[in-house]
Scaffold this active site. Structure first.
Site, PDB file in Angstrom:
ATOM      1  N   GLU A 154      75.472 -58.220 -17.905  1.00  0.00           N
ATOM      2  CA  GLU A 154      74.554 -58.193 -16.740  1.00  0.00           C
ATOM      3  C   GLU A 154      73.173 -57.646 -17.085  1.00  0.00           C
ATOM      4  O   GLU A 154      72.336 -57.476 -16.199  1.00  0.00           O
ATOM      5  CB  GLU A 154      75.100 -57.316 -15.601  1.00  0.00           C
ATOM      6  CG  GLU A 154      76.463 -57.646 -15.092  1.00  0.00           C
ATOM      7  CD  GLU A 154      76.888 -56.695 -13.954  1.00  0.00           C
ATOM      8  OE1 GLU A 154      76.094 -55.826 -13.544  1.00  0.00           O
ATOM      9  OE2 GLU A 154      78.026 -56.839 -13.474  1.00  0.00           O
ATOM     10  N   GLY A 155      72.940 -57.257 -18.347  1.00  0.00           N
ATOM     11  CA  GLY A 155      71.696 -56.564 -18.690  1.00  0.00           C
ATOM     12  C   GLY A 155      71.803 -55.054 -18.535  1.00  0.00           C
ATOM     13  O   GLY A 155      70.811 -54.337 -18.709  1.00  0.00           O
TER      14      GLY A 155
END
Lengths: 365, 365
Positions: free
Chosen positions: B329-330
């Site tokens: 997701e970063g």
């Protein structure tokens, strides 16, 4: 105001309570219900539980008010045994740099919404170097430089008590003013020599494994530093029964004050993010008064100083960062501070599986 | 808008320039003059020089506008070979969680002043799951789930080109809108299976050393995943001459889009902070078009996925954090973002020895 009379360590020790275990468990349980695989946030998850336990709230509140207290002091051993790459004048100059806001600690504090307090405990300069800042910065000053620990005591016993209690008073002041997290910082020429001695003695680690490169010394200076640490360890070994007496023998006023500060933070149930080798040595000393105190501290970073690794091992603390930093001043802790905030925010603000309507693990398989 | 016609990789490759070496050198030289021992900020110092080189300014400007782009897509292999602990429905549910702001990436982006864009490239659900968000989120959608790479191609060649160019267009849009730093994020069931295949092939790493536990799978699932990766590696090995063909054989639309995104960021001279295994696999692919692209990327964290370590080694990138994170997701990059800001701020805002009147090293010794 804490008295500077002799300390009753048994009374002190009994003042430390443990963090809230129920909040710790509640945080880990909540982590299981957040919209992510269990454990996927890695060390942020137990870190969030520690925050819950030391703040007594699950989820914990945001970490807003962060105060860095920098304990500045010089050590005679740097002058007499030439153990540093920098002249002692640097400490007074750097104190003025902190006051002016130009040091790394100031910049990182500004970046992260923290504030910096600088305390001259034992800088090797007549106090008038501070000019109009003397009242604010030197209110707890104990003496001009600590002794040359390879050949003489760092402090008298009374001075060691005075410095330890100064740190306690400073912690009380900061907690009373309202603070969510405290960070100890150090500034002083010769302070890694004294901390190598303290950590070597308290962790029973071999000489060569606790002497580091400090500000970045060459081989000849490292050999002088190692000899000075060896001599000081010999002087300190018979003085280990009483942590205050050990500080008087081979510590220093800055380290004694930081020890009192860390100890009192634990008494006042205020979490601390430790920094480099000086703060970890001071923590080790405070933990020798009562080991429960360490439950209120978290380790921010692994520095390049070997004595810090030995101290962290003894405290059973695992640092968050390993970036080869070795500046002190609280800079490692300030660099790691956003990780604590990430731990707090994810635990407090992420949606749960129920809230988001997300399926949990595929138990039908 | 980048065309979805066949790519001329040689033309693409020639579009990547190197960061500014003079700014890199100027930053390291400035670090020597700041009020601290040389090197005392550890890895923050070369990191600040990288920032100077990729922004073309010394000192670099503050990193204000940070955009996370999450590429969501499912992989048929997770359903057919049961390689994941979660059902594929989770991806669509999580896309809606991102839209609603409840996921870890949202929380960490809010904390750090970043914003999140979610792109459905190949989620395994009919597009109407998005409701009114379809126009914003599914504008670049390539297909409903990529193929089961253990037995069939992930994508047609045209779809691989389309996905790669979608990522390039998204990077162009973000750069044109004004951004200081880009972060790639991933969401998808089965994506660590495809990345294990890609990294295994591109780094010539043994099967067992690239297959990880993904979302946290048990031993039986790990064995199924390993068998699927083995079969897919066999299918992909003859298709390695053309990175786009490799993406079509054993990649996936989400990974292809992320590859194009990372490549175009380098073309547009925009720095990127990589995240976990999916972004590192996509980076590895983009670097096979032109290795200079990697100079525009920095590694944020070491995840628990072994394929990420192999990819980072091949890219010659050393991550900043090692916290056992594995969420994607970063989130790893968002957790490390404050370290980039610390590097920027110290280089830009600390006083120099001259400015502060602080003595440099004791050269008189």
């Amino acid at each position: 105001m804490t008295s500077s009379a002799a300390l009753d360590l048994a009374v002190l020790a009994s003042a430390v309570e443990l963090p809230d275990a129920a909040c710790y468990r509640a945080a880990l349980e909540r982590q299981q219900r957040l919209t992510k695989p269990a454990g996927a946030l890695g060390r942020l998850e137990p870190l969030s539980a520690w925050l819950a336990s030391v703040t007594g709230a699950c989820p914990p509140r945001p970490i807003e008010r962060v105060r860095v207290v920098i304990f500045a002091g010089d050590h005679g051993v740097a002058r007499t045994a030439q153990t540093s790459a920098y002249p002692p004048e640097v400490t007074a100059q750097m104190v003025l740099n902190f006051v002016a806001g130009g040091a790394a600690a100031n910049v990182l504090a500004d970046l992260n919404g923290a504030s910096v307090r600088i305390v001259d405990v034992s800088v090797d300069a007549p106090v008038d170097y501070l000019g109009t800042h003397a009242d604010a910065v030197a209110a707890y000053r104990v003496r001009q430089a600590s002794g040359s620990i390879d050949r003489e005591d760092a402090l008298t016993y009374d001075e060691a008590v005075q410095a330890f209690n100064a740190g306690r008073s400073i912690a009380d002041e900061e907690v009373d003013a309202g603070v969510d997290l405290l960070i100890p910082g150090d500034m002083g020429i010769g302070n890694t020599t004294a901390t190598a001695v303290l950590v070597g003695l308290l962790t029973q680690t071999e000489l060569q494994l606790v002497v580091g490169r400090g500000t970045g010394i060459d081989d000849a200076t490292w050999m002088r530093k190692t000899a000075a640490v060896r001599d000081a360890m010999r002087r300190g070994r018979p003085r280990m029964d009483d942590p205050i007496d050990l500080l008087s023998a081979v510590g220093g006023a800055d380290i004694a004050a930081m020890s009192g500060f860390l100890f009192q933070a634990a008494v006042r149930k205020t979490p601390v993010l430790l920094d480099g080798v000086v703060s970890c040595a001071a923590a080790l000393l405070a933990a020798h008064i009562n080991g429960r105190a360490a439950e209120w501290w978290s380790a921010s970073h692994r520095s390049t100083e070997p004595a810090q690794h030995a101290a962290l091992d003894a405290l059973n603390l695992e640092p968050l960062l390993d970036l080869g930093m070795r500046l002190g001043e609280g800079t490692g802790a300030l660099t790691a501070l956003p990780l604590l905030r990430a731990a707090q925010a994810t635990l407090a603000d992420m949606a749960t599986f129920d809230e988001a309507g997300v399926s949990d693990r595929d138990d039908s398989a």
